[in-house]
Design an enzyme around this catalytic site. Structure first.
Site, PDB file in Angstrom:
ATOM      1  N   TYR A   1       1.939  -2.337   4.780  1.00 29.32           N
ATOM      2  CA  TYR A   1       0.895  -2.480   3.751  1.00 29.32           C
ATOM      3  C   TYR A   1       1.390  -3.387   2.612  1.00 29.32           C
ATOM      4  O   TYR A   1       0.698  -4.331   2.199  1.00 29.32           O
ATOM      5  CB  TYR A   1       0.557  -1.074   3.240  1.00 29.32           C
ATOM      6  CG  TYR A   1      -0.244  -0.973   1.974  1.00 29.32           C
ATOM      7  CD1 TYR A   1      -1.560  -1.402   1.912  1.00 29.32           C
ATOM      8  CD2 TYR A   1       0.309  -0.395   0.824  1.00 29.32           C
ATOM      9  CE1 TYR A   1      -2.298  -1.278   0.742  1.00 29.32           C
ATOM     10  CE2 TYR A   1      -0.425  -0.256  -0.342  1.00 29.32           C
ATOM     11  CZ  TYR A   1      -1.730  -0.699  -0.377  1.00 29.32           C
ATOM     12  OH  TYR A   1      -2.459  -0.566  -1.537  1.00 29.32           O
TER      13      TYR A   1
ATOM     14  N   ARG B   1       7.886   8.449  -9.573  1.00 30.08           N
ATOM     15  CA  ARG B   1       6.749   7.540  -9.468  1.00 30.08           C
ATOM     16  C   ARG B   1       6.231   7.243 -10.873  1.00 30.08           C
ATOM     17  O   ARG B   1       6.457   8.006 -11.810  1.00 30.08           O
ATOM     18  CB  ARG B   1       5.604   8.176  -8.651  1.00 30.08           C
ATOM     19  CG  ARG B   1       5.898   8.316  -7.162  1.00 30.08           C
ATOM     20  CD  ARG B   1       5.967   6.979  -6.483  1.00 30.08           C
ATOM     21  NE  ARG B   1       6.317   7.077  -5.071  1.00 30.08           N
ATOM     22  CZ  ARG B   1       7.559   7.046  -4.583  1.00 30.08           C
ATOM     23  NH1 ARG B   1       8.581   6.963  -5.413  1.00 30.08           N
ATOM     24  NH2 ARG B   1       7.782   7.100  -3.295  1.00 30.08           N
TER      25      ARG B   1
ATOM     26  N   HIS C   1      -3.268  10.206  -1.762  1.00 32.72           N
ATOM     27  CA  HIS C   1      -1.987   9.896  -2.378  1.00 32.72           C
ATOM     28  C   HIS C   1      -1.433  11.182  -2.999  1.00 32.72           C
ATOM     29  O   HIS C   1      -2.066  12.228  -2.953  1.00 32.72           O
ATOM     30  CB  HIS C   1      -2.163   8.816  -3.458  1.00 32.72           C
ATOM     31  CG  HIS C   1      -2.463   7.460  -2.913  1.00 32.72           C
ATOM     32  ND1 HIS C   1      -3.748   6.999  -2.745  1.00 32.72           N
ATOM     33  CD2 HIS C   1      -1.653   6.474  -2.471  1.00 32.72           C
ATOM     34  CE1 HIS C   1      -3.707   5.769  -2.236  1.00 32.72           C
ATOM     35  NE2 HIS C   1      -2.446   5.432  -2.055  1.00 32.72           N
TER      36      HIS C   1
HETATM   37  P1  NAP Z   1     -10.551   2.713  -1.583  1.00 26.15           P
HETATM   38  O1  NAP Z   1     -11.097   3.794  -2.474  1.00 26.15           O
HETATM   39  O2  NAP Z   1     -10.124   3.116  -0.213  1.00 26.15           O
HETATM   40  O3  NAP Z   1     -11.663   1.609  -1.479  1.00 26.15           O
HETATM   41  C1  NAP Z   1     -11.527   0.591  -0.575  1.00 26.15           C
HETATM   42  C2  NAP Z   1     -12.749  -0.277  -0.613  1.00 26.15           C
HETATM   43  O4  NAP Z   1     -12.516  -1.337   0.330  1.00 26.15           O
HETATM   44  C3  NAP Z   1     -14.035   0.421  -0.239  1.00 26.15           C
HETATM   45  O5  NAP Z   1     -15.025   0.074  -1.174  1.00 26.15           O
HETATM   46  C4  NAP Z   1     -14.374  -0.161   1.116  1.00 26.15           C
HETATM   47  O6  NAP Z   1     -15.757  -0.399   1.292  1.00 26.15           O
HETATM   48  C5  NAP Z   1     -13.686  -1.508   1.083  1.00 26.15           C
HETATM   49  N1  NAP Z   1     -13.332  -1.948   2.432  1.00 26.15           N
HETATM   50  C6  NAP Z   1     -12.477  -1.336   3.298  1.00 26.15           C
HETATM   51  N2  NAP Z   1     -12.473  -1.995   4.471  1.00 26.15           N
HETATM   52  C7  NAP Z   1     -13.339  -3.035   4.336  1.00 26.15           C
HETATM   53  C8  NAP Z   1     -13.766  -4.076   5.202  1.00 26.15           C
HETATM   54  N3  NAP Z   1     -13.311  -4.165   6.457  1.00 26.15           N
HETATM   55  N4  NAP Z   1     -14.660  -4.968   4.720  1.00 26.15           N
HETATM   56  C9  NAP Z   1     -15.136  -4.881   3.467  1.00 26.15           C
HETATM   57  N5  NAP Z   1     -14.764  -3.921   2.591  1.00 26.15           N
HETATM   58  C10 NAP Z   1     -13.883  -3.009   3.032  1.00 26.15           C
HETATM   59  O7  NAP Z   1      -9.312   1.963  -2.250  1.00 26.15           O
HETATM   60  P2  NAP Z   1      -8.841   1.946  -3.762  1.00 26.15           P
HETATM   61  O8  NAP Z   1      -7.866   3.050  -3.947  1.00 26.15           O
HETATM   62  O9  NAP Z   1     -10.036   1.860  -4.640  1.00 26.15           O
HETATM   63  O10 NAP Z   1      -8.011   0.600  -3.829  1.00 26.15           O
HETATM   64  C11 NAP Z   1      -8.566  -0.592  -4.379  1.00 26.15           C
HETATM   65  C12 NAP Z   1      -7.496  -1.665  -4.466  1.00 26.15           C
HETATM   66  O11 NAP Z   1      -6.460  -1.255  -5.337  1.00 26.15           O
HETATM   67  C13 NAP Z   1      -6.835  -1.991  -3.125  1.00 26.15           C
HETATM   68  O12 NAP Z   1      -6.635  -3.365  -3.038  1.00 26.15           O
HETATM   69  C14 NAP Z   1      -5.517  -1.269  -3.194  1.00 26.15           C
HETATM   70  O13 NAP Z   1      -4.540  -1.903  -2.407  1.00 26.15           O
HETATM   71  C15 NAP Z   1      -5.217  -1.389  -4.678  1.00 26.15           C
HETATM   72  N6  NAP Z   1      -4.314  -0.350  -5.174  1.00 26.15           N
HETATM   73  C16 NAP Z   1      -4.690   0.955  -5.111  1.00 26.15           C
HETATM   74  C17 NAP Z   1      -3.823   1.939  -5.572  1.00 26.15           C
HETATM   75  C18 NAP Z   1      -4.172   3.395  -5.535  1.00 26.15           C
HETATM   76  O14 NAP Z   1      -3.330   4.213  -5.925  1.00 26.15           O
HETATM   77  N7  NAP Z   1      -5.380   3.780  -5.078  1.00 26.15           N
HETATM   78  C19 NAP Z   1      -2.580   1.557  -6.117  1.00 26.15           C
HETATM   79  C20 NAP Z   1      -2.240   0.204  -6.178  1.00 26.15           C
HETATM   80  C21 NAP Z   1      -3.127  -0.732  -5.703  1.00 26.15           C
HETATM   81  P3  NAP Z   1     -16.712   0.625   2.074  1.00 26.15           P
HETATM   82  O15 NAP Z   1     -16.639   1.917   1.306  1.00 26.15           O
HETATM   83  O16 NAP Z   1     -18.034  -0.018   2.057  1.00 26.15           O
HETATM   84  O17 NAP Z   1     -16.125   0.781   3.465  1.00 26.15           O
END
Ligand code: NAP
Length: 320
Positions: free
Chosen positions: A140, A213, A183
């Site tokens: 990842y 963390r 997480h």
């Molecule tokens: P999340 O809740 O899992 O949301 C992921 C989003 O990506 C959803 O809206 C989903 O849309 C969309 N998605 C997934 N597969 C897709 C595809 N094939 N095509 C188009 N859209 C797609 O993730 P998050 O936690 O909000 O993370 C958001 C960003 O922050 C990511 O880039 C992640 O790497 C980064 N990040 C997160 C964390 C954390 O702790 N959560 C920490 C550091 C960085 P649908 O719902 O429509 O499927």
């Protein structure tokens, strides 16, 4: 008077996700010309044709790329190949489509999981390439890091403006609590709530508790992303964090106290700790676009637990 935001047609990929919803809420308050939040059902960004169609349909001036496949340590270990490929493809197609359409700017959201496993603390952006990431999250983390190289290469060759952010572990209301994807914070909250309701006297927790963390409240992270969108145009990646390091053992005790579980926490050292320590240097974000996190861990946890207790079905609905 037009403002930076009033002129923008903003495409938020992943706009319905945990971070995306907070970004969109804050974005709406800035009243941009348009906000697009496509779902993966309508535009599967792992498919180049869908990415092309999305950019043709929306013609954004600004992209905030949040769409991703993400999960905690369990999901990273069970699905390394999917996490690698989906994140690499989505980011690649978004960057290329932004280039093709002449989109003014893209904010690419990476992850602290891209940092080397062993690196001086706090993590400074200059050390991002100084080693291989911790094994459980390397696929990842490396997929995300490859997008930084792509963005910098496109900047050098085509003058494309993309900025790259490295948030620490995020938490807050709207997070995912299903064990297949959660997480550490939502996982511990759910365990404590379940143990309390079942009247258990003990609770099993993964790892030794010694790993540390850094956590950033989701609304603070979203604020940082919008500040970067407005004020930062550099090629170098920027950490987004709170600057506070917390041992998992202390975190678990804090959560147990907030939830009201007063049994014993039993640590299972046969399960992985993940990266030994994590804390980022937040100087660059403060200097370049004025970002400082302001939500305390106690406040953030209280709001997260309250949201979870009031929305359990929704919180536990999304599995990997
Ligand atoms: P999340 O809740 O899992 O949301 C992921 C989003 O990506 C959803 O809206 C989903 O849309 C969309 N998605 C997934 N597969 C897709 C595809 N094939 N095509 C188009 N859209 C797609 O993730 P998050 O936690 O909000 O993370 C958001 C960003 O922050 C990511 O880039 C992640 O790497 C980064 N990040 C997160 C964390 C954390 O702790 N959560 C920490 C550091 C960085 P649908 O719902 O429509 O499927």
């Amino acid at each position: 008077m037009p403002t930076f935001w009033s002129e923008q047609r903003v495409l938020v990929t992943g706009g319905s996700g945990f971070v995306g919803r907070s970004v969109v809420r804050q974005l709406d308050a800035k009243a941009p010309a348009a906000v697009f939040t496509p779902s993966s059902r309508d535009y599967d960004l792992t498919q180049p044709e869908a990415a092309r169609q999305l950019f043709d349909d929306t013609d954004p001036t600004l992209v905030i790329h949040l769409a991703a496949r993400v999960g905690g340590i369990g999901a990273n270990m069970a699905h390394p190949a999917e996490l690698y490929l989906a994140n690499l493809l989505m980011g690649t197609y978004v960057i290329e489509e932004a280039r093709r359409k002449g989109t003014d700017k893209s904010v690419l959201v990476g992850t602290i999981c891209s940092y080397p496993k062993i690196v001086p603390m706090p993590f400074k952006e200059e050390t991002l390439w100084d080693g291989y990431p911790e094994e459980t999250n390397a696929p990842y983390g490396i997929a995300k890091k490859a997008l930084l190289v792509h963005a910098q290469a496109n900047r050098d060759q085509y003058g494309q403006n993309s900025v790259f952010l490295l948030p620490t572990n995020l938490f807050g209301p709207g997070d995912k609590f299903h064990p297949s994807v959660s997480h550490v914070i939502p996982a511990l909250i759910k365990k404590c709530v379940d143990a309390k309701e079942q009247g258990s006297h003990t609770l099993d927790v993964w790892g030794t508790g010694a790993a540390t963390r850094e956590f950033l409240y989701v609304d603070d992270a979203a604020e940082g992303m919008l500040l970067a969108a407005e004020h930062y145009d550099g090629a170098d990646p920027v950490n987004l964090g709170s600057g506070e390091e917390l041992a998992i053992r202390d975190l678990a005790e804090l959560i147990a106290r907030h939830v009201g579980f007063d049994g014993e926490l039993k640590w299972d050292p046969s399960k992985p700790d993940g990266q030994p320590r994590r804390k980022v240097d937040t100087t660059r974000a403060e200097k370049t676009f004025g970002f400082v996190a302001h939500t305390t861990m106690e406040d953030g946890l209280r709001r997260t637990i309250e949201w979870y207790l009031a929305n359990r079905d929704e919180a536990e609905s999304a599995a990997f």
